[in-house]
Design a protein around this motif. Structure first.
Motif, PDB file in Angstrom:
ATOM      1  N   LEU A 131      37.237 -11.718 -39.265  1.00 25.80           N
ATOM      2  CA  LEU A 131      37.311 -10.581 -40.189  1.00 25.80           C
ATOM      3  C   LEU A 131      38.570 -10.644 -41.054  1.00 25.80           C
ATOM      4  O   LEU A 131      38.921  -9.665 -41.713  1.00 25.80           O
ATOM      5  N   ASP A 132      39.253 -11.815 -41.055  1.00 22.28           N
ATOM      6  CA  ASP A 132      40.556 -11.835 -41.741  1.00 22.28           C
ATOM      7  C   ASP A 132      40.456 -11.634 -43.254  1.00 22.28           C
ATOM      8  O   ASP A 132      41.417 -11.205 -43.876  1.00 22.28           O
ATOM      9  N   THR A 133      39.254 -11.896 -43.831  1.00 22.78           N
ATOM     10  CA  THR A 133      39.143 -11.665 -45.287  1.00 22.78           C
ATOM     11  C   THR A 133      38.513 -10.316 -45.619  1.00 22.78           C
ATOM     12  O   THR A 133      38.303 -10.004 -46.793  1.00 22.78           O
ATOM     13  N   LEU A 134      38.160  -9.523 -44.584  1.00 29.52           N
ATOM     14  CA  LEU A 134      37.506  -8.238 -44.834  1.00 29.52           C
ATOM     15  C   LEU A 134      38.398  -7.343 -45.712  1.00 29.52           C
ATOM     16  O   LEU A 134      39.594  -7.211 -45.450  1.00 29.52           O
ATOM     17  N   LYS A 135      37.787  -6.742 -46.723  1.00 26.75           N
ATOM     18  CA  LYS A 135      38.514  -5.923 -47.700  1.00 26.75           C
ATOM     19  C   LYS A 135      39.347  -4.826 -47.021  1.00 26.75           C
ATOM     20  O   LYS A 135      38.907  -4.231 -46.027  1.00 26.75           O
ATOM     21  N   GLU A 136      40.478  -4.566 -47.580  1.00 23.31           N
ATOM     22  CA  GLU A 136      41.361  -3.498 -47.092  1.00 23.31           C
ATOM     23  C   GLU A 136      40.589  -2.167 -47.021  1.00 23.31           C
ATOM     24  O   GLU A 136      39.891  -1.826 -47.982  1.00 23.31           O
ATOM     25  N   GLY A 137      40.681  -1.461 -45.902  1.00 26.64           N
ATOM     26  CA  GLY A 137      40.036  -0.142 -45.790  1.00 26.64           C
ATOM     27  C   GLY A 137      38.566  -0.199 -45.406  1.00 26.64           C
ATOM     28  O   GLY A 137      37.925   0.847 -45.263  1.00 26.64           O
ATOM     29  N   ALA A 138      38.010  -1.411 -45.248  1.00 27.70           N
ATOM     30  CA  ALA A 138      36.578  -1.515 -44.926  1.00 27.70           C
ATOM     31  C   ALA A 138      36.296  -1.034 -43.505  1.00 27.70           C
ATOM     32  O   ALA A 138      37.162  -1.096 -42.631  1.00 27.70           O
ATOM     33  N   CYS A 139      35.054  -0.571 -43.278  1.00 21.47           N
ATOM     34  CA  CYS A 139      34.612  -0.124 -41.954  1.00 21.47           C
ATOM     35  C   CYS A 139      33.618  -1.131 -41.380  1.00 21.47           C
ATOM     36  O   CYS A 139      32.998  -1.895 -42.130  1.00 21.47           O
ATOM     37  N   VAL A 140      33.442  -1.074 -40.058  1.00 21.88           N
ATOM     38  CA  VAL A 140      32.489  -1.971 -39.382  1.00 21.88           C
ATOM     39  C   VAL A 140      31.582  -1.130 -38.492  1.00 21.88           C
ATOM     40  O   VAL A 140      32.063  -0.303 -37.700  1.00 21.88           O
ATOM     41  N   TYR A 141      30.260  -1.312 -38.648  1.00 23.37           N
ATOM     42  CA  TYR A 141      29.303  -0.644 -37.752  1.00 23.37           C
ATOM     43  C   TYR A 141      28.433  -1.700 -37.086  1.00 23.37           C
ATOM     44  O   TYR A 141      27.804  -2.514 -37.769  1.00 23.37           O
ATOM     45  N   ASP A 142      28.433  -1.698 -35.758  1.00 19.86           N
ATOM     46  CA  ASP A 142      27.629  -2.662 -35.004  1.00 19.86           C
ATOM     47  C   ASP A 142      26.486  -1.911 -34.332  1.00 19.86           C
ATOM     48  O   ASP A 142      26.733  -1.023 -33.511  1.00 19.86           O
ATOM     49  N   LEU A 143      25.240  -2.230 -34.679  1.00 21.91           N
ATOM     50  CA  LEU A 143      24.095  -1.525 -34.088  1.00 21.91           C
ATOM     51  C   LEU A 143      23.940  -1.808 -32.608  1.00 21.91           C
ATOM     52  O   LEU A 143      23.282  -1.056 -31.885  1.00 21.91           O
ATOM     53  N   VAL A 144      24.535  -2.912 -32.141  1.00 21.16           N
ATOM     54  CA  VAL A 144      24.422  -3.263 -30.719  1.00 21.16           C
ATOM     55  C   VAL A 144      25.127  -2.180 -29.885  1.00 21.16           C
ATOM     56  O   VAL A 144      26.238  -1.756 -30.215  1.00 21.16           O
ATOM     57  N   TYR A 145      24.443  -1.704 -28.837  1.00 24.49           N
ATOM     58  CA  TYR A 145      25.015  -0.647 -27.989  1.00 24.49           C
ATOM     59  C   TYR A 145      25.176  -1.090 -26.544  1.00 24.49           C
ATOM     60  O   TYR A 145      25.662  -0.334 -25.707  1.00 24.49           O
ATOM     61  N   ASN A 146      24.760  -2.297 -26.227  1.00 21.19           N
ATOM     62  CA  ASN A 146      24.928  -2.839 -24.877  1.00 21.19           C
ATOM     63  C   ASN A 146      25.463  -4.268 -24.993  1.00 21.19           C
ATOM     64  O   ASN A 146      24.699  -5.155 -25.329  1.00 21.19           O
ATOM     65  N   PRO A 147      26.769  -4.466 -24.809  1.00 21.01           N
ATOM     66  CA  PRO A 147      27.801  -3.559 -24.299  1.00 21.01           C
ATOM     67  C   PRO A 147      28.148  -2.446 -25.291  1.00 21.01           C
ATOM     68  O   PRO A 147      27.906  -2.584 -26.493  1.00 21.01           O
ATOM     69  N   LEU A 148      28.770  -1.384 -24.760  1.00 14.02           N
ATOM     70  CA  LEU A 148      29.139  -0.247 -25.604  1.00 14.02           C
ATOM     71  C   LEU A 148      30.121  -0.660 -26.688  1.00 14.02           C
ATOM     72  O   LEU A 148      30.080  -0.158 -27.801  1.00 14.02           O
ATOM     73  N   GLU A 149      31.039  -1.581 -26.353  1.00 10.48           N
ATOM     74  CA  GLU A 149      31.973  -2.091 -27.364  1.00 10.48           C
ATOM     75  C   GLU A 149      31.824  -3.601 -27.442  1.00 10.48           C
ATOM     76  O   GLU A 149      32.123  -4.312 -26.488  1.00 10.48           O
ATOM     77  N   THR A 150      31.326  -4.081 -28.570  1.00  8.93           N
ATOM     78  CA  THR A 150      31.120  -5.531 -28.750  1.00  8.93           C
ATOM     79  C   THR A 150      32.436  -6.189 -29.169  1.00  8.93           C
ATOM     80  O   THR A 150      33.392  -5.510 -29.562  1.00  8.93           O
ATOM     81  N   GLU A 151      32.434  -7.512 -29.131  1.00 12.95           N
ATOM     82  CA  GLU A 151      33.627  -8.247 -29.587  1.00 12.95           C
ATOM     83  C   GLU A 151      33.936  -7.926 -31.043  1.00 12.95           C
ATOM     84  O   GLU A 151      35.086  -7.830 -31.449  1.00 12.95           O
ATOM     85  N   LEU A 152      32.862  -7.758 -31.850  1.00 10.90           N
ATOM     86  CA  LEU A 152      33.050  -7.452 -33.275  1.00 10.90           C
ATOM     87  C   LEU A 152      33.793  -6.126 -33.453  1.00 10.90           C
ATOM     88  O   LEU A 152      34.761  -6.037 -34.219  1.00 10.90           O
ATOM     89  N   VAL A 153      33.373  -5.109 -32.702  1.00  8.54           N
ATOM     90  CA  VAL A 153      34.008  -3.793 -32.818  1.00  8.54           C
ATOM     91  C   VAL A 153      35.451  -3.865 -32.312  1.00  8.54           C
ATOM     92  O   VAL A 153      36.375  -3.318 -32.925  1.00  8.54           O
ATOM     93  N   ARG A 154      35.649  -4.605 -31.226  1.00  7.28           N
ATOM     94  CA  ARG A 154      37.009  -4.748 -30.671  1.00  7.28           C
ATOM     95  C   ARG A 154      37.937  -5.428 -31.674  1.00  7.28           C
ATOM     96  O   ARG A 154      39.048  -4.986 -31.916  1.00  7.28           O
ATOM     97  N   GLU A 155      37.414  -6.491 -32.298  1.00  7.28           N
ATOM     98  CA  GLU A 155      38.255  -7.212 -33.262  1.00  7.28           C
ATOM     99  C   GLU A 155      38.587  -6.320 -34.461  1.00  7.28           C
ATOM    100  O   GLU A 155      39.735  -6.272 -34.928  1.00  7.28           O
ATOM    101  N   ALA A 156      37.568  -5.590 -34.945  1.00  2.00           N
ATOM    102  CA  ALA A 156      37.791  -4.727 -36.110  1.00  2.00           C
ATOM    103  C   ALA A 156      38.836  -3.654 -35.786  1.00  2.00           C
ATOM    104  O   ALA A 156      39.764  -3.418 -36.567  1.00  2.00           O
ATOM    105  N   LYS A 157      38.701  -3.046 -34.611  1.00  2.19           N
ATOM    106  CA  LYS A 157      39.669  -2.004 -34.221  1.00  2.19           C
ATOM    107  C   LYS A 157      41.064  -2.594 -34.082  1.00  2.19           C
ATOM    108  O   LYS A 157      42.059  -1.985 -34.465  1.00  2.19           O
ATOM    109  N   GLY A 158      41.095  -3.834 -33.531  1.00  2.00           N
ATOM    110  CA  GLY A 158      42.386  -4.520 -33.368  1.00  2.00           C
ATOM    111  C   GLY A 158      43.073  -4.748 -34.707  1.00  2.00           C
ATOM    112  O   GLY A 158      44.302  -4.799 -34.790  1.00  2.00           O
ATOM    113  N   LEU A 159      42.287  -4.865 -35.765  1.00  2.00           N
ATOM    114  CA  LEU A 159      42.854  -5.057 -37.108  1.00  2.00           C
ATOM    115  C   LEU A 159      43.109  -3.719 -37.806  1.00  2.00           C
ATOM    116  O   LEU A 159      43.393  -3.666 -39.001  1.00  2.00           O
TER     117      LEU A 159
END
Ligand code: NAP
Length: 282
Positions: free
Chosen positions: A217-245
């Motif tokens: 996600l290093d090139t993701l635009k400043e201020g962008a949001c991420v929504y992952d439809l996957v709910y199992n697991p409750l927090e995916t790696e994608l959501v964790r990485e986005a929050k970490g950034l």
């Protein structure tokens, strides 16, 4: 739960279906509403979908949800399709109304409600990148296009399916610009991310038992949001990485609850308690 001769039967058609959270969620809602209803999982092989759908009438089953891999195919066996579902090209809710089978898509509203409540995101005029081109991606695209997004980049493992979706939705939404790329086009995807206001994962990647979504996600635009439809697991790696950034990001559990609540409203006319449904699945 006590089952009597008057109990109304609802359920879910899927294959496989053993992983589904829906029976827990819907039975909790029926109990909280004090309704004499029960919700059962039905594992239906694709070759049996027509027979199973016709059996809803024969067995007086009051309604079903429809999940992977039947959301598109089931449309061929219904009597009527709602505008939302027709537009989306997928049905996730069937109502048996005195023997007439009516198809709806509650994922569209569920997604839009989750976007608003989880991320405070307003789609109008924004640039979106959607990963995936299956039934869930169709619901996401419908919702976003209805809300007037400016541009959608569709990225999928099978590029042909992404191109087909771009053409199909482009034919209905002249105001929105559509582009597509294969998931393997890392450079193209990095370019898309640099202009993206909202990244949506509507693929199965990141789901329990599936490979992770391998995306930087290093090139993701400043201020962008991420929504992952996957709910199992409750927090995916994608959501964790986005929050970490430091990005606003959410997984799909609230969409699951909101689309389920919409189904119950269609079946019973009642608004189920959202907190009870959520507690049943987290
Ligand atoms: P689907 O119609 O089967 O589509 C699956 C999508 O995932 C396709 O785009 C497929 O690409 C892609 N995919 C699958 N395996 C892949 C892999 N190994 N590598 C790359 N891409 C892969 O399923 P769906 O109904 O759209 O559901 C997709 C996801 O959304 C699932 O995780 C589902 O649980 C979730 N979902 C959540 C909610 C909610 O309420 N939160 C609602 C609906 C769906 P190809 O086209 O190349 O096969």
């Amino acid at each position: 739960m006590s089952i009597s001769g008057r109990t109304k039967v609802y359920g879910i058609f899927g294959h496989p279906v053993s992983h589904s959270f829906s029976p827990r969620m819907h039975n909790a809602a029926f109990t909280a509403l004090g309704l004499d209803c029960v919700y059962i999982p039905f594992d239906i092989e694709p070759r049996d979908l027509e027979t199973a759908t016709k059996a809803l009438r024969a067995m007086s089953i009051a309604g079903v949800n429809v999940t992977i891999p039947h959301k598109e195919a089931v449309m061929g066996f219904l009597d009527e399709i709602s505008p939302d579902a027709g537009f989306t090209g997928a049905v996730n809710t069937v109502l048996n109304s005195d023997g007439r089978l009516l198809g709806f898509n509650t994922d569209v509203r569920g997604f839009l409600r989750a976007l608003g409540e989880d991320l405070g995101f307003e789609p109008k005029g924004r640039v979106i990148t959607v990963i995936g081109a299956g039934g869930a991606a169709r619901a996401v695209l419908s919702g976003l296009c209805i809300r007037g997004v400016k541009r959608v980049n569709i990225v999928n493992r099978t590029h042909d399916k992404a191109m087909e979706l771009a053409e199909e939705f482009g034919g209905s939404f002249a105001e929105t610009e559509f582009r597509s790329a294969p998931l393997s086009d890392t450079l193209g995807l990095r370019g898309y991310l640099s202009e993206t206001d909202l990244l949506v994962n509507a693929s199965s990647l990141g789901m329990e038992g599936a490979p992770a979504l391998d995306l930087s996600l290093d090139t993701l635009k400043e201020g962008a949001c991420v929504y992952d439809l996957v709910y199992n697991p409750l927090e995916t790696e994608l959501v964790r990485e986005a929050k970490g950034l430091g990005r606003r990001a959410a997984g799909g559990i609230n969409m699951l609850v909101f689309q389920g609540a919409e189904s119950i409203k269609i079946w019973t006319g009642e608004d189920p308690p959202i907190d009870v449904m959520r507690s049943a699945v987290v």
